[in-house]
Design an enzyme around this catalytic site. Structure first.
Site, short mmCIF file in Angstrom:
data_model
loop_
_atom_site.label_atom_id
_atom_site.label_comp_id
_atom_site.label_asym_id
_atom_site.label_seq_id
_atom_site.Cartn_x
_atom_site.Cartn_y
_atom_site.Cartn_z
N GLY A 80 -11.10 2.59 -6.27
CA GLY A 80 -11.11 0.97 -6.38
C GLY A 80 -10.44 0.41 -8.02
N ARG A 95 -25.20 -12.96 -9.27
CA ARG A 95 -25.01 -14.61 -8.72
C ARG A 95 -26.43 -15.03 -8.42
NH1 ARG A 95 -23.08 -10.39 -4.10
NH2 ARG A 95 -22.64 -9.21 -5.82
N TYR A 138 0.89 -1.32 -0.54
CA TYR A 138 -0.11 -0.01 0.13
C TYR A 138 0.88 1.15 -0.10
CZ TYR A 138 -4.24 2.20 0.68
OH TYR A 138 -5.36 3.42 0.68
N ASN A 169 -22.27 -3.35 -3.81
CA ASN A 169 -22.57 -3.85 -2.96
C ASN A 169 -21.62 -4.35 -1.88
OD1 ASN A 169 -24.31 -6.18 -0.96
ND2 ASN A 169 -22.87 -7.57 -1.71
N SER A 170 -20.04 -3.34 -2.20
CA SER A 170 -19.18 -2.99 -1.48
C SER A 170 -19.47 -2.48 -0.10
CB SER A 170 -17.94 -2.16 -1.96
OG SER A 170 -18.01 -1.09 -2.45
#
Lengths: 348, 348
Positions: free
Chosen positions: B287, B215, B80, B190-191
């Site tokens: 992200g 899913r 990181y 959904n994070s």
């Protein structure tokens, strides 16, 4: 007609001075099309009768020079997002479109109520897609911009300022404030915009790293761009050795972050160019010669705070009338000072 | 320990309340590592003796909850970009790093000169990478932020506000000013950040289009996100039929341009998402779960005036101390009002 060199989509400009008479209200010869298609298939010349005296708020113009830009071809093909308004002509059935977006014209006479323009003034087009490939026209005064006739401002420079140098000026000034000695990196550096970037940057005391395609006469091209003021010229091939070019750029810039990147190419080499940008940099896309998308790793955005923008001059002109006046004056001043080379051209 | 569901890089939070004594100056148990590597290989527990009274400008803290975020794992792995400062301990040879970046602590006592904090106050970490996986610590007061103990603000929400909800709040407010009824589109919905975006957007009267992976239990997930306030939930598979999804989005938004897109995924589906944005939109990348670059056609930049940004909370915190205080108050207020669901969690 004049033809610029080295663009992948060739850029050239036509000189129309078909009626070099001194008749004040004159017949107009235009390059028109009535449907979209390949220019060689759909474009033709049309002579229309003597224009009427300019109505109120309208200016009678004689075109001095009417360049051809690559986007003009796209407009005729019907693939450009900005569309001209049709006109009509008793000689032609249906809608008539006059080609051309850019041009320098001389005011011949003005209609009632026109302010700030008089016979002998030079004007360029404020509104886009007015149709400049014609010898004469009556155009509403609010669609025109006066060009100051500074000593030393050539017709060729004045006629070609509103697309390529204007784009270059906006690219260098709208996205980040650079100070003297700071760096800009650009691809397509040999394009008309690229050459204007080099010259305007040099005028502003900025340093440039200029990416071009490798070619047999690369040394000649390198020399030409350096003569315009390019600080460094790098080929896309040289860009492939990422480590070496990073080290070179770091040395050139003395460790300074490069905060402006200009992109008219796209694809892999643009990803590599973006990797040379420093923290808080801005990457501005104004063309896509490689016809491939801009592909950027998320890390550049997240950890180096890269911002990627687009620039489209037509859209900027539409929203920034007052700024356009300043832009013309600024470009005319720089060009008149002798610090801006005319684009290569042929006259028709 | 608590574990959130549905992240491709799983996000979970550990509850450390190893010393629930009322001793004011207490021994500290920490989760430490002395070298980078896989957490299961390098992380261990360390008990250190009773802490000294807090020196001047320093606060003695008892940690209430110390979440584990995905980036914490990357920090331990050494991959990181933001690195913790090492400390030392007589029990351990060499540098000691305490894990954890986020945490809620209670002030036990304050050293000389500390202003604005007193025993019983709640604090979160203002500085990053302070090491929060420990039961107690002495930390300089300028590295802490007081959390208002509003009625209804739960320990879990207070402990987890500074990474995911804070990111969501910044994403929704830093790049474009949206008015009630306007739209946001996001992937990775959904994070932990995605769920916070849904809830903060709903609180602000914004509508959201939320992209998730398909899913088996997609209907359950859809229901869960809708319960949080998601206006629409769309799978990446549904995104592949570009024409259909464009028509749907147009209908949903009633032709309104979507001006904010939030991206934590990258790759093809993000290109498709960007295509749903309107004129003058902002696409913010925070992200890269798909570990593929962001690939965008030049036309989005040039003709639709897209701007692509990145957002990195650590960097923003570093540069915006005052704004951070407002952010904590704002999030605490929203959470206390009952309009923000606690993340799913397990307690250790």
């Amino acid at each position: 007609m004049f033809r610029k060199h080295g663009l992948s989509l060739s850029s050239y400009a036509t000189r129309l001075r078909l009626f070099s008479t001194s008749v004040r209200i004159q017949a107009s010869r235009s390059i028109i099309y009535t449907q979209n298609g390949q220019p060689s298939d759909v474009v033709r010349a049309l002579t229309t009768p003597t224009l009427p005296s300019p109505p109120p708020q309208t200016v009678n113009l004689r075109f001095i020079l009417s360049p051809i830009n690559p986007a003009d071809v796209n407009v005729i093909e019907g693939v450009y997002p900005s569309k001209p308004q049709p006109s009509s002509s008793p000689e032609v059935q249906g809608d008539v479109f006059v080609g051309g977006n850019e041009g320098l014209a001389e005011v011949i006479s003005v209609g009632e109520g026109v302010k700030g323009l008089k016979g002998g003034d030079w004007v360029v087009m404020k509104a886009s897609q007015l149709g400049t490939w014609r010898s004469a026209a009556n155009i509403r005064s609010e669609q025109l911009l006066k060009v100051p006739r500074f000593d030393g401002l050539s017709e060729v420079n004045a006629a070609t300022m509103m697309v390529n140098p204007a784009t270059a000026h906006c690219l260098l000034s709208h996205f980040v404030t650079l100070e003297k000695g700071q760096w800009v990196i650009q691809n397509g550096a040999n394009s008309a915009v690229g050459q204007a970037v080099i010259q305007l940057a040099r005028n502003a005391g900025l340093k440039t790293i200029n990416l071009v395609r490798s070619r047999d006469d690369i040394d000649m091209l390198r020399q030409e761009l350096e003569d315009l003021g390019a600080t460094h010229v790098v080929t896309y091939d040289e860009l492939k050795d990422k480590k070496a070019i990073k080290a070179k750029v770091k040395e050139w810039a003395n460790g300074q972050d490069i905060r402006l990147g200009l992109n008219c190419v796209g694809g892999e080499s643009t990803t590599a160019m973006a990797g040379l940008l420093g923290i808080d940099a801005h990457l501005v896309t104004y063309g896509a010669m490689a016809k491939r998308p801009l592909s950027l790793p998320a890390s550049l955005f997240i950890f180096k705070n890269l911002t990627a923008h687009g620039f489209w001059l037509s859209s900027w002109y539409k929203d920034n009338g007052k700024e356009q006046i300043k832009l013309v004056e600024e470009l005319a001043r720089i060009m008149a000072s002798g610090n801006f080379k005319e684009p290569r051209h042929e006259s028709l």
